[in-house]
Enzyme design. Sequence first.
Site, PDB file in Angstrom:
ATOM      1  N   THR A 143      -5.725  -6.851  10.781  1.00 45.75           N
ATOM      2  CA  THR A 143      -6.002  -5.583  10.092  1.00 45.75           C
ATOM      3  C   THR A 143      -5.447  -4.398  10.879  1.00 45.75           C
ATOM      4  O   THR A 143      -4.815  -3.501  10.313  1.00 45.75           O
ATOM      5  CB  THR A 143      -7.518  -5.408   9.898  1.00 45.75           C
ATOM      6  OG1 THR A 143      -8.036  -6.580   9.277  1.00 45.75           O
ATOM      7  CG2 THR A 143      -7.829  -4.184   9.059  1.00 45.75           C
ATOM      8  N   ARG A 172       2.257  -6.406   9.416  1.00 46.81           N
ATOM      9  CA  ARG A 172       1.534  -5.252   9.983  1.00 46.81           C
ATOM     10  C   ARG A 172       2.067  -4.878  11.362  1.00 46.81           C
ATOM     11  O   ARG A 172       2.149  -3.688  11.695  1.00 46.81           O
ATOM     12  CB  ARG A 172       0.040  -5.534   9.984  1.00 46.81           C
ATOM     13  CG  ARG A 172      -0.562  -5.386   8.572  1.00 46.81           C
ATOM     14  CD  ARG A 172      -1.948  -5.923   8.487  1.00 46.81           C
ATOM     15  NE  ARG A 172      -2.635  -5.550   7.244  1.00 46.81           N
ATOM     16  CZ  ARG A 172      -3.768  -6.109   6.840  1.00 46.81           C
ATOM     17  NH1 ARG A 172      -4.347  -7.055   7.568  1.00 46.81           N
ATOM     18  NH2 ARG A 172      -4.338  -5.724   5.710  1.00 46.81           N
ATOM     19  N   HIS A 224      -2.361  -5.393   1.521  1.00 48.11           N
ATOM     20  CA  HIS A 224      -3.653  -6.049   1.325  1.00 48.11           C
ATOM     21  C   HIS A 224      -3.387  -7.490   0.943  1.00 48.11           C
ATOM     22  O   HIS A 224      -2.426  -7.772   0.228  1.00 48.11           O
ATOM     23  CB  HIS A 224      -4.440  -5.382   0.184  1.00 48.11           C
ATOM     24  CG  HIS A 224      -5.533  -6.267  -0.355  1.00 48.11           C
ATOM     25  ND1 HIS A 224      -6.757  -6.363   0.238  1.00 48.11           N
ATOM     26  CD2 HIS A 224      -5.546  -7.149  -1.396  1.00 48.11           C
ATOM     27  CE1 HIS A 224      -7.489  -7.249  -0.433  1.00 48.11           C
ATOM     28  NE2 HIS A 224      -6.776  -7.745  -1.430  1.00 48.11           N
ATOM     29  N   ASN A 255      -2.067   0.247   6.657  1.00 50.12           N
ATOM     30  CA  ASN A 255      -1.590  -1.015   7.231  1.00 50.12           C
ATOM     31  C   ASN A 255      -0.752  -1.839   6.251  1.00 50.12           C
ATOM     32  O   ASN A 255      -0.706  -3.061   6.340  1.00 50.12           O
ATOM     33  CB  ASN A 255      -2.743  -1.806   7.844  1.00 50.12           C
ATOM     34  CG  ASN A 255      -3.802  -2.181   6.832  1.00 50.12           C
ATOM     35  OD1 ASN A 255      -3.671  -1.878   5.643  1.00 50.12           O
ATOM     36  ND2 ASN A 255      -4.840  -2.854   7.285  1.00 50.12           N
ATOM     37  N   PHE A 272     -15.559   4.085   6.702  1.00 54.15           N
ATOM     38  CA  PHE A 272     -14.189   4.455   6.328  1.00 54.15           C
ATOM     39  C   PHE A 272     -13.954   4.386   4.822  1.00 54.15           C
ATOM     40  O   PHE A 272     -12.825   4.606   4.364  1.00 54.15           O
ATOM     41  CB  PHE A 272     -13.178   3.561   7.065  1.00 54.15           C
ATOM     42  CG  PHE A 272     -13.351   2.077   6.839  1.00 54.15           C
ATOM     43  CD1 PHE A 272     -12.855   1.469   5.704  1.00 54.15           C
ATOM     44  CD2 PHE A 272     -14.015   1.291   7.780  1.00 54.15           C
ATOM     45  CE1 PHE A 272     -12.998   0.111   5.482  1.00 54.15           C
ATOM     46  CE2 PHE A 272     -14.169  -0.074   7.574  1.00 54.15           C
ATOM     47  CZ  PHE A 272     -13.663  -0.666   6.412  1.00 54.15           C
ATOM     48  N   TYR A 275     -12.393  -1.967  -3.819  1.00 57.25           N
ATOM     49  CA  TYR A 275     -12.915  -2.035  -2.451  1.00 57.25           C
ATOM     50  C   TYR A 275     -14.442  -1.890  -2.416  1.00 57.25           C
ATOM     51  O   TYR A 275     -15.003  -1.491  -1.391  1.00 57.25           O
ATOM     52  CB  TYR A 275     -12.248  -0.973  -1.572  1.00 57.25           C
ATOM     53  CG  TYR A 275     -10.886  -1.389  -1.039  1.00 57.25           C
ATOM     54  CD1 TYR A 275     -10.744  -2.502  -0.204  1.00 57.25           C
ATOM     55  CD2 TYR A 275      -9.737  -0.683  -1.347  1.00 57.25           C
ATOM     56  CE1 TYR A 275      -9.508  -2.891   0.290  1.00 57.25           C
ATOM     57  CE2 TYR A 275      -8.491  -1.063  -0.854  1.00 57.25           C
ATOM     58  CZ  TYR A 275      -8.390  -2.173  -0.034  1.00 57.25           C
ATOM     59  OH  TYR A 275      -7.164  -2.556   0.469  1.00 57.25           O
ATOM     60  N   ARG A 320      -2.250 -14.283   4.669  1.00 58.13           N
ATOM     61  CA  ARG A 320      -2.974 -13.610   5.759  1.00 58.13           C
ATOM     62  C   ARG A 320      -2.213 -13.769   7.084  1.00 58.13           C
ATOM     63  O   ARG A 320      -2.205 -12.860   7.909  1.00 58.13           O
ATOM     64  CB  ARG A 320      -4.403 -14.183   5.911  1.00 58.13           C
ATOM     65  CG  ARG A 320      -5.300 -14.041   4.689  1.00 58.13           C
ATOM     66  CD  ARG A 320      -5.835 -12.659   4.432  1.00 58.13           C
ATOM     67  NE  ARG A 320      -6.631 -12.137   5.496  1.00 58.13           N
ATOM     68  CZ  ARG A 320      -7.335 -11.000   5.401  1.00 58.13           C
ATOM     69  NH1 ARG A 320      -7.319 -10.279   4.277  1.00 58.13           N
ATOM     70  NH2 ARG A 320      -8.030 -10.565   6.399  1.00 58.13           N
ATOM     71  N   GLU A 370      -9.558 -10.656  -7.862  1.00 59.92           N
ATOM     72  CA  GLU A 370      -8.636  -9.526  -7.667  1.00 59.92           C
ATOM     73  C   GLU A 370      -7.441  -9.610  -8.619  1.00 59.92           C
ATOM     74  O   GLU A 370      -6.976  -8.583  -9.136  1.00 59.92           O
ATOM     75  CB  GLU A 370      -8.186  -9.496  -6.200  1.00 59.92           C
ATOM     76  CG  GLU A 370      -9.349  -9.153  -5.270  1.00 59.92           C
ATOM     77  CD  GLU A 370      -9.019  -9.252  -3.787  1.00 59.92           C
ATOM     78  OE1 GLU A 370      -7.881  -9.620  -3.427  1.00 59.92           O
ATOM     79  OE2 GLU A 370      -9.910  -8.942  -2.978  1.00 59.92           O
ATOM     80  N   LYS A 397       0.818  -1.222   0.000  1.00 57.90           N
ATOM     81  CA  LYS A 397       0.000   0.000   0.000  1.00 57.90           C
ATOM     82  C   LYS A 397       0.856   1.280   0.000  1.00 57.90           C
ATOM     83  O   LYS A 397       2.073   1.235   0.220  1.00 57.90           O
ATOM     84  CB  LYS A 397      -0.931  -0.042   1.221  1.00 57.90           C
ATOM     85  CG  LYS A 397      -1.968  -1.181   1.149  1.00 57.90           C
ATOM     86  CD  LYS A 397      -2.960  -1.115   2.316  1.00 57.90           C
ATOM     87  CE  LYS A 397      -4.000  -2.227   2.213  1.00 57.90           C
ATOM     88  NZ  LYS A 397      -5.030  -2.123   3.288  1.00 57.90           N
TER      89      LYS A 397
HETATM   90  P1  ATP Z   1      -7.225  -5.879   3.239  1.00 55.61           P
HETATM   91  O1  ATP Z   1      -8.568  -6.141   2.588  1.00 55.61           O
HETATM   92  O2  ATP Z   1      -6.650  -4.531   2.869  1.00 55.61           O
HETATM   93  O3  ATP Z   1      -6.266  -7.007   3.049  1.00 55.61           O
HETATM   94  P2  ATP Z   1      -8.277  -6.732   5.744  1.00 55.61           P
HETATM   95  O4  ATP Z   1      -8.913  -7.825   4.959  1.00 55.61           O
HETATM   96  O5  ATP Z   1      -7.418  -7.098   6.905  1.00 55.61           O
HETATM   97  O6  ATP Z   1      -7.427  -5.802   4.804  1.00 55.61           O
HETATM   98  P3  ATP Z   1     -10.805  -5.328   5.607  1.00 55.61           P
HETATM   99  O7  ATP Z   1     -11.832  -5.468   6.664  1.00 55.61           O
HETATM  100  O8  ATP Z   1     -10.999  -6.030   4.298  1.00 55.61           O
HETATM  101  O9  ATP Z   1      -9.390  -5.728   6.253  1.00 55.61           O
HETATM  102  O10 ATP Z   1     -10.612  -3.775   5.353  1.00 55.61           O
HETATM  103  C1  ATP Z   1      -9.993  -3.301   4.163  1.00 55.61           C
HETATM  104  C2  ATP Z   1      -9.069  -2.159   4.512  1.00 55.61           C
HETATM  105  O11 ATP Z   1      -9.848  -1.066   4.963  1.00 55.61           O
HETATM  106  C3  ATP Z   1      -8.093  -2.426   5.657  1.00 55.61           C
HETATM  107  O12 ATP Z   1      -6.910  -3.075   5.262  1.00 55.61           O
HETATM  108  C4  ATP Z   1      -7.796  -1.032   6.130  1.00 55.61           C
HETATM  109  O13 ATP Z   1      -6.841  -0.404   5.270  1.00 55.61           O
HETATM  110  C5  ATP Z   1      -9.150  -0.349   5.962  1.00 55.61           C
HETATM  111  N1  ATP Z   1      -9.933  -0.405   7.212  1.00 55.61           N
HETATM  112  C6  ATP Z   1     -10.558  -1.486   7.736  1.00 55.61           C
HETATM  113  N2  ATP Z   1     -11.178  -1.178   8.885  1.00 55.61           N
HETATM  114  C7  ATP Z   1     -10.951   0.145   9.083  1.00 55.61           C
HETATM  115  C8  ATP Z   1     -11.321   1.080  10.092  1.00 55.61           C
HETATM  116  N3  ATP Z   1     -12.069   0.711  11.129  1.00 55.61           N
HETATM  117  N4  ATP Z   1     -10.885   2.351   9.959  1.00 55.61           N
HETATM  118  C9  ATP Z   1     -10.130   2.736   8.901  1.00 55.61           C
HETATM  119  N5  ATP Z   1      -9.747   1.909   7.909  1.00 55.61           N
HETATM  120  C10 ATP Z   1     -10.143   0.633   7.999  1.00 55.61           C
HETATM  121 MG    MG Z   2     -10.068  -7.510   3.202  1.00 57.26          MG
END
Ligand code: ATP
Ligand code: MG
Length: 140
Positions: A93, A104, A117, A114, A59, A51, A87, A128, A11
């Site tokens: 996350t 992370r 992805h 973070n 968010f 997304y 993962r 994807e 990212k």
């Molecule tokens: P990713 O999809 O990026 O691999 P993830 O699967 O761990 O991450 P998701 O729940 O899919 O988490 O959320 C996608 C992305 O949105 C997160 O990686 C983070 O960058 C952002 N995100 C998630 N939760 C929050 C939050 N509460 N506040 C701000 N940003 C968030």
């Molecule tokens: Mg995700």
Amino acid sequence: MAVTRTFSIIKPDATRRNITGKVTAMLEAAGLRVVASKRIHMTKEQAEGFYGVHRERPFFNDLVAFMTSGPVVVQVLDGEDAVALNRRVMGATNPANADAGTIRKELAESIEANTVHGSDSEENAAIEIAFFFKDSEIVG
Ligand code: ATP
Ligand code: MG
């Protein structure tokens, strides 16, 4: 366990800090192999599409702004049970909740910035990967 495929994004917080090599080294050390990689600057439309499942989340707009705030590195990774392995090496996350030694925990700045992805299922990995790569760009 069979060799499978997942999709990763390094990212903008990581490209900004010039640590894409460090992130990739952690992926490789975990047993993942980079079989496709390119540095791109996502458009707003690409980030919103990618997304899309989070469109209703509070968010969402901030996330799209962050993901388009600088370049990213999109990658296809092969490995034993690649989705779960990636993962695990990514960590939770929210870096505050991530295990020691994960990308992370060691490198992320915040729950939003973070660093990486990773796809959350093989089905989403295929979707994807196809979003960013042609078959001819993936060389295993
Ligand atoms: P990713 O999809 O990026 O691999 P993830 O699967 O761990 O991450 P998701 O729940 O899919 O988490 O959320 C996608 C992305 O949105 C997160 O990686 C983070 O960058 C952002 N995100 C998630 N939760 C929050 C939050 N509460 N506040 C701000 N940003 C968030
Ligand atoms: Mg995700």
